[in-house]
Design an enzyme around this catalytic site. Structure first.
Site, PDB file in Angstrom:
ATOM      1  N   GLY A  42       0.823  -1.209   0.000  1.00 27.16           N
ATOM      2  CA  GLY A  42       0.000   0.000   0.000  1.00 27.16           C
ATOM      3  C   GLY A  42       0.852   1.251   0.000  1.00 27.16           C
ATOM      4  O   GLY A  42       1.978   1.258  -0.500  1.00 27.16           O
ATOM      5  N   SER A  43       0.325   2.303   0.603  1.00 19.68           N
ATOM      6  CA  SER A  43       0.993   3.603   0.568  1.00 19.68           C
ATOM      7  C   SER A  43       2.184   3.636   1.515  1.00 19.68           C
ATOM      8  O   SER A  43       2.217   2.953   2.541  1.00 19.68           O
ATOM      9  CB  SER A  43       0.007   4.712   0.943  1.00 19.68           C
ATOM     10  OG  SER A  43      -0.338   4.623   2.315  1.00 19.68           O
ATOM     11  N   GLU A  76       5.665  -3.539   0.554  1.00 22.80           N
ATOM     12  CA  GLU A  76       5.695  -3.193  -0.878  1.00 22.80           C
ATOM     13  C   GLU A  76       4.898  -1.914  -1.024  1.00 22.80           C
ATOM     14  O   GLU A  76       3.676  -1.921  -0.918  1.00 22.80           O
ATOM     15  CB  GLU A  76       5.116  -4.339  -1.716  1.00 22.80           C
ATOM     16  CG  GLU A  76       5.488  -4.238  -3.188  1.00 22.80           C
ATOM     17  CD  GLU A  76       4.475  -3.462  -3.997  1.00 22.80           C
ATOM     18  OE1 GLU A  76       4.630  -2.215  -4.086  1.00 22.80           O
ATOM     19  OE2 GLU A  76       3.544  -4.062  -4.517  1.00 22.80           O
ATOM     20  N   LEU A  77       5.606  -0.799  -1.236  1.00 29.05           N
ATOM     21  CA  LEU A  77       5.007   0.516  -1.049  1.00 29.05           C
ATOM     22  C   LEU A  77       4.869   1.328  -2.331  1.00 29.05           C
ATOM     23  O   LEU A  77       4.716   2.530  -2.284  1.00 29.05           O
ATOM     24  CB  LEU A  77       5.839   1.301  -0.022  1.00 29.05           C
ATOM     25  CG  LEU A  77       6.013   0.603   1.324  1.00 29.05           C
ATOM     26  CD1 LEU A  77       6.873   1.452   2.248  1.00 29.05           C
ATOM     27  CD2 LEU A  77       4.667   0.295   1.967  1.00 29.05           C
ATOM     28  N   CYS A 129       1.520  -0.598  -9.124  1.00 26.04           N
ATOM     29  CA  CYS A 129       2.800  -0.062  -8.655  1.00 26.04           C
ATOM     30  C   CYS A 129       3.918  -0.254  -9.665  1.00 26.04           C
ATOM     31  O   CYS A 129       4.968   0.386  -9.547  1.00 26.04           O
ATOM     32  CB  CYS A 129       3.173  -0.678  -7.314  1.00 26.04           C
ATOM     33  SG  CYS A 129       3.022  -2.468  -7.281  1.00 26.04           S
ATOM     34  N   GLU A 180       4.416   8.710  -7.333  1.00 24.91           N
ATOM     35  CA  GLU A 180       3.653   7.677  -8.017  1.00 24.91           C
ATOM     36  C   GLU A 180       2.287   8.232  -8.407  1.00 24.91           C
ATOM     37  O   GLU A 180       1.459   8.516  -7.549  1.00 24.91           O
ATOM     38  CB  GLU A 180       3.483   6.462  -7.100  1.00 24.91           C
ATOM     39  CG  GLU A 180       2.756   5.301  -7.758  1.00 24.91           C
ATOM     40  CD  GLU A 180       2.641   4.104  -6.836  1.00 24.91           C
ATOM     41  OE1 GLU A 180       2.845   2.977  -7.303  1.00 24.91           O
ATOM     42  OE2 GLU A 180       2.335   4.298  -5.643  1.00 24.91           O
TER      43      GLU A 180
END
Length: 278
Positions: free
Chosen positions: A26-27, A46-47, A84, A178
Site C-alpha cells: 500500500g501507501s 511493498e510501497l 505499482c 507515483e
C-alpha cells in the site's frame, strides 16, 4: 485463511504478539508507520513505485520501436495505471526519441476508455473521484511548469483519458511521485549515462525496463539501476510468482514470491547430535 476486517481494527492486529510477521502492500506513509509501530517484528513492505523505461539507441528498427511503443502504451494504462509497476516514465536515447514518441502517442490515442464491464474497454475509471481529480491536478501542475500534453489527459468524472506528456520538469510530481493513474512521461536522454541516472533519480526503486539487444547494456543496467528488478527487452510491469519481487528505497523492504514467502514464514532451527551412535 482470509479474514476481512476494517481499517480501524488493523493496529491491534499488527501489534498482536501472536502474529510474528506483517506483510503490507500500500501507501508509503502507512507502510513505514507499521514498521515503526512493531520494530521487533518481521515486516515486509511493498510501497509502490515510479516505474521507468529506458529505450537504448540499438533498439532502433521501425518494428522494434512499434513493438516497444505498444508495450509501453498498454502497461502504462492497464488497470487505469493503478499498478505499482505501471510504466510512468520513459527515457529514450535521442536517436530514437522522436519516432518512439510518435509511436507511443499513437498507441495511447487508440486505447478505448469506458465501462470496465464492457469487453471493448481497455482503460477503465480510477478508484474514485478524488483519485481522478488528483491525477488531473498533477497533469495541470506539470503543464503550468512547462510540460506539453501530447495526447489525452482530459477527465470525465472518474475516468481520465490516457495521457502522454513531454517536457515535464524533473521536480514535478508527475516525475517524482507515483501517479497511480493513466499518465506517461516521455523524455529524450543523451546516452546511457544520462538514461540510467534519470531512472535512479527517484525516491522509489521497484522495477525498471530496458529495451536493448546489447548484452553489455543489459548487464550494466542491472548493475547500476537501484531497483529491485530489471526487465530487459520489455516493460517493468512483468512479474511472475517465482520471482523475488520487491524494491529498494521508498518502494519498501523484503521480497514477495514463493521462496520469499517460505523464508518469511519460517524460522531456522538447529539440532546438534552428540553422544548418539548412528
Amino acid at each position: 485463511s482470509v479474514l476481512t476486517v476494517s481499517n480501524e481494527a488493523m493496529p491491534e492486529l499488527v501489534a498482536d504478539a501472536r502474529l510474528p510477521v506483517v506483510s503490507f502492500t500500500g501507501s508509503a506513509p502507512v507502510g513505514w508507520s507499521i514498521r515503526d509501530a512493531v520494530p521487533r517484528k518481521h515486516v515486509v513492505l511493498e510501497l509502490g513505485g515510479n516505474a521507468a523505461v529506458l529505450v537504448a539507441a540499438d533498439w532502433s528498427t521501425a518494428a522494434d520501436l512499434r513493438w516497444a511503443a505498444g508495450r509501453i502504451a498498454t502497461f502504462s494504462n492497464y488497470q487505469a495505471g493503478q499498478s505499482c509497476i505501471a510504466v510512468q516514465r520513459v527515457y529514450a536515447e535521442r536517436d530514437v526519441y522522436e519516432e518512439l514518441l510518435a509511436e507511443v502517442s499513437a498507441a495511447v490515442a487508440r486505447l478505448r476508455t469506458g465501462d470496465p464491464g464492457n469487453e471493448a474497454t481497455e482503460v477503465g475509471p480510477l478508484i474514485d473521484l478524488a483519485a481522478a481529480e488528483r491525477v488531473e491536478r498533477w497533469i495541470n501542475e506539470a503543464v503550468e511548469a512547462g510540460a506539453t500534453v501530447v495526447v489525452g489527459g482530459e477527465r470525465d468524472g472518474t475516468t481520465v483519458a490516457p495521457a502522454v506528456l513531454r517536457g515535464v520538469p524533473p521536480d514535478a510530481r508527475l516525475a517524482r511521485e507515483e501517479v497511480f493513474g493513466p499518465v506517461l512521461v516521455i523524455e529524450p536522454v543523451d546516452g546511457l549515462d544520462e538514461g540510467l541516472a534519470r531512472i535512479n533519480d527517484s525516491p522509489y526503486g521497484l522495477q525498471a525496463g530496458v529495451f536493448t539487444r546489447d548484452v553489455r547494456v543489459a548487464f550494466r543496467a542491472h548493475r547500476e539501476l537501484d531497483v529491485g528488478g530489471v526487465i530487459i527487452g520489455d516493460v517493468p510491469s512483468y512479474r511472475a510468482d517465482q520471482m523475488p519481487y520487491g524494491g529498494t528505497k521508498g518502494s519498501g523492504t523484503g521480497r514477495e514470491g514463493v521462496r520469499a514467502a517460505m523464508e518469511d514464514l519460517t524460522v531456522e532451527r538447529v539440532m546438534v547430535l552428540t553422544g548418539i551412535d548412528l
